[in-house]
Design a protein around this motif. Structure first.
Motif, PDB file in Angstrom:
ATOM      1  N   ILE A 129      65.862  39.896  55.814  1.00 53.95           N
ATOM      2  CA  ILE A 129      64.832  39.485  56.766  1.00 53.95           C
ATOM      3  C   ILE A 129      63.976  38.401  56.123  1.00 53.95           C
ATOM      4  CG2 ILE A 129      62.850  40.229  58.137  1.00 53.95           C
ATOM      5  CD1 ILE A 129      64.012  43.031  58.131  1.00 53.95           C
ATOM      6  N   LYS A 130      63.926  37.254  56.762  1.00 53.61           N
ATOM      7  CA  LYS A 130      63.150  36.138  56.229  1.00 53.61           C
ATOM      8  C   LYS A 130      62.244  35.588  57.322  1.00 53.61           C
ATOM      9  CE  LYS A 130      66.544  34.711  52.763  1.00 53.61           C
ATOM     10  NZ  LYS A 130      65.720  35.152  51.624  1.00 53.61           N
TER      11      LYS A 130
ATOM     12  N   LEU B   1      55.769  38.835  54.044  1.00 52.01           N
ATOM     13  CA  LEU B   1      56.858  39.792  54.228  1.00 52.01           C
ATOM     14  C   LEU B   1      56.514  41.138  53.597  1.00 52.01           C
ATOM     15  CD1 LEU B   1      59.647  40.370  55.336  1.00 52.01           C
ATOM     16  CD2 LEU B   1      60.626  39.510  53.201  1.00 52.01           C
ATOM     17  N   ASP B   2      55.840  41.105  52.450  1.00 51.50           N
ATOM     18  CA  ASP B   2      55.441  42.345  51.777  1.00 51.50           C
ATOM     19  C   ASP B   2      54.457  43.134  52.639  1.00 51.50           C
ATOM     20  OD1 ASP B   2      55.271  44.117  49.380  1.00 51.50           O
ATOM     21  OD2 ASP B   2      53.205  43.416  49.380  1.00 51.50           O
ATOM     22  N   VAL B   3      53.478  42.449  53.222  1.00 48.24           N
ATOM     23  CA  VAL B   3      52.502  43.101  54.096  1.00 48.24           C
ATOM     24  C   VAL B   3      53.194  43.706  55.307  1.00 48.24           C
ATOM     25  CG1 VAL B   3      50.584  42.680  55.675  1.00 48.24           C
ATOM     26  CG2 VAL B   3      50.518  41.741  53.369  1.00 48.24           C
ATOM     27  N   LEU B   4      54.056  42.935  55.943  1.00 53.08           N
ATOM     28  CA  LEU B   4      54.746  43.426  57.139  1.00 53.08           C
ATOM     29  C   LEU B   4      55.667  44.601  56.812  1.00 53.08           C
ATOM     30  CD1 LEU B   4      55.674  40.040  58.874  1.00 53.08           C
ATOM     31  CD2 LEU B   4      53.852  41.625  59.508  1.00 53.08           C
TER      32      LEU B   4
ATOM     33  N   GLN C 131      57.655  50.105  58.451  1.00 50.45           N
ATOM     34  CA  GLN C 131      58.530  50.588  57.388  1.00 50.45           C
ATOM     35  C   GLN C 131      60.000  50.666  57.783  1.00 50.45           C
ATOM     36  OE1 GLN C 131      56.724  54.258  56.102  1.00 50.45           O
ATOM     37  NE2 GLN C 131      54.727  53.298  55.797  1.00 50.45           N
ATOM     38  N   GLU C 132      60.282  50.709  59.076  1.00 46.09           N
ATOM     39  CA  GLU C 132      61.678  50.760  59.519  1.00 46.09           C
ATOM     40  C   GLU C 132      62.218  49.343  59.686  1.00 46.09           C
ATOM     41  OE1 GLU C 132      62.097  53.165  62.966  1.00 46.09           O
ATOM     42  OE2 GLU C 132      60.955  54.839  62.139  1.00 46.09           O
TER      43      GLU C 132
ATOM     44  N   ARG D 219      62.181  43.806  61.792  1.00 46.74           N
ATOM     45  CA  ARG D 219      62.910  42.638  62.293  1.00 46.74           C
ATOM     46  C   ARG D 219      62.356  42.193  63.654  1.00 46.74           C
ATOM     47  NH1 ARG D 219      67.481  40.984  60.197  1.00 46.74           N
ATOM     48  NH2 ARG D 219      67.864  43.025  59.250  1.00 46.74           N
ATOM     49  N   GLU D 220      62.064  43.151  64.519  1.00 46.06           N
ATOM     50  CA  GLU D 220      61.495  42.829  65.833  1.00 46.06           C
ATOM     51  C   GLU D 220      60.137  42.160  65.698  1.00 46.06           C
ATOM     52  OE1 GLU D 220      61.359  46.255  68.304  1.00 46.06           O
ATOM     53  OE2 GLU D 220      63.494  46.698  68.118  1.00 46.06           O
ATOM     54  N   VAL D 221      59.326  42.657  64.779  1.00 46.62           N
ATOM     55  CA  VAL D 221      57.990  42.095  64.582  1.00 46.62           C
ATOM     56  C   VAL D 221      58.080  40.663  64.058  1.00 46.62           C
ATOM     57  CG1 VAL D 221      55.879  42.285  63.205  1.00 46.62           C
ATOM     58  CG2 VAL D 221      56.855  44.310  64.274  1.00 46.62           C
ATOM     59  N   VAL D 222      58.973  40.423  63.105  1.00 46.50           N
ATOM     60  CA  VAL D 222      59.155  39.073  62.573  1.00 46.50           C
ATOM     61  C   VAL D 222      59.585  38.111  63.684  1.00 46.50           C
ATOM     62  CG1 VAL D 222      60.583  37.635  61.053  1.00 46.50           C
ATOM     63  CG2 VAL D 222      59.625  39.791  60.213  1.00 46.50           C
ATOM     64  N   GLU D 223      60.523  38.554  64.513  1.00 47.15           N
ATOM     65  CA  GLU D 223      60.974  37.708  65.626  1.00 47.15           C
ATOM     66  C   GLU D 223      59.832  37.441  66.601  1.00 47.15           C
ATOM     67  OE1 GLU D 223      64.257  39.791  67.299  1.00 47.15           O
ATOM     68  OE2 GLU D 223      65.636  39.304  65.648  1.00 47.15           O
TER      69      GLU D 223
END
Length: 232
Positions: free
Chosen positions: A6-7, A58-61, A66-67, A72-76
């Motif tokens: 995840i990036k 990314l560390d904060v998110l 945690q899942e 991935r959904e939040v990043v998108e």
């Protein structure tokens, strides 16, 4: 969690930092209040001034969500919201740009959560009475007492013979640490009860026993994703 898969694009991270900088005074004020916030002042400072921007975000998110599938959904979602905000700003629509910015900040963990001791008492009592229907009062009370973490503040929570809870202290608003202690206790109690009632946790989830305001289950109260409507 395979975080390496995840990036977050650098441009998205840079824009998020820009919004955080614009809102720095407001966010510091939020963090100074007594209500629960899953982000600390030190984390905000790191996001604002550390050189490892992408890693920090990314560390904060990852800690908030945690899942892996949720992360991935939040990043998108953040990528889409940043793109929308950039477009709206150029059109001069202040109210809409402010709404989108609020959503970005909430996804980043800047959401104030207020939980009172009475709301916790009511949620604990729901779980306790539910357990009483299966295990009886004595075993239910024993399970609560045997699984209670060793902490002086938790001693304020007392259980009547009816298996109902009451709170001996007058404190109203809970802190994040106190919420985490309650969550630890509830998880341990449910595990103990599951020894006799195999599907105890699943039944509680299905029947929504022990929910806090907003429909957040006490079992999920320690997870930030339960408090933020991440997909709307």
């Amino acid at each position: 969690m395979s975080e390496t898969a995840i990036k977050i694009p650098f441009n998205t991270c840079y824009y998020i930092r820009k919004l955080l900088l614009q809102s720095e005074e407001e966010l510091n004020s939020l963090l100074a209040r007594k209500e629960i916030c899953f982000i600390s002042k030190s984390i905000l400072d790191k996001l604002l001034y550390d050189v490892y921007l992408e890693e920090d975000i990314l560390d904060v998110l990852s800690k908030l969500y945690q899942e892996e599938d949720v992360l991935r959904e939040v990043v998108e979602q953040l990528e889409k919201l940043v793109s929308q905000h950039q477009t709206i700003v150029t059109k001069g629509d202040f109210s809409e740009s402010e709404r989108i910015k609020r959503k970005i900040l909430q996804l980043m963990g800047f959401k104030r959560i207020t939980i009172t001791k009475q709301e916790i008492v009511e949620a604990l009592t729901q779980i306790s009475l539910f357990s009483k229907n299966y295990l009886g009062s004595i075993l239910t009370i024993n399970n609560w007492q045997s699984t209670c973490p060793s902490d002086d503040w938790l001693k304020n929570f007392q259980i009547k013979q009816s298996a109902k809870f009451f709170f001996a202290d007058g404190t109203q608003i809970l802190s994040l640490k106190q919420l985490q202690l309650i969550h630890e206790w509830v998880v341990a109690f449910n595990q103990q009860s599951s020894i006799i009632i195999r599907d105890f946790v699943e039944i509680i989830k299905e029947q929504k026993v022990g929910e806090l305001p907003g429909g957040v289950p006490l079992l999920s109260a320690n997870c930030y994703a339960a408090w933020v409507n991440k997909l709307k």
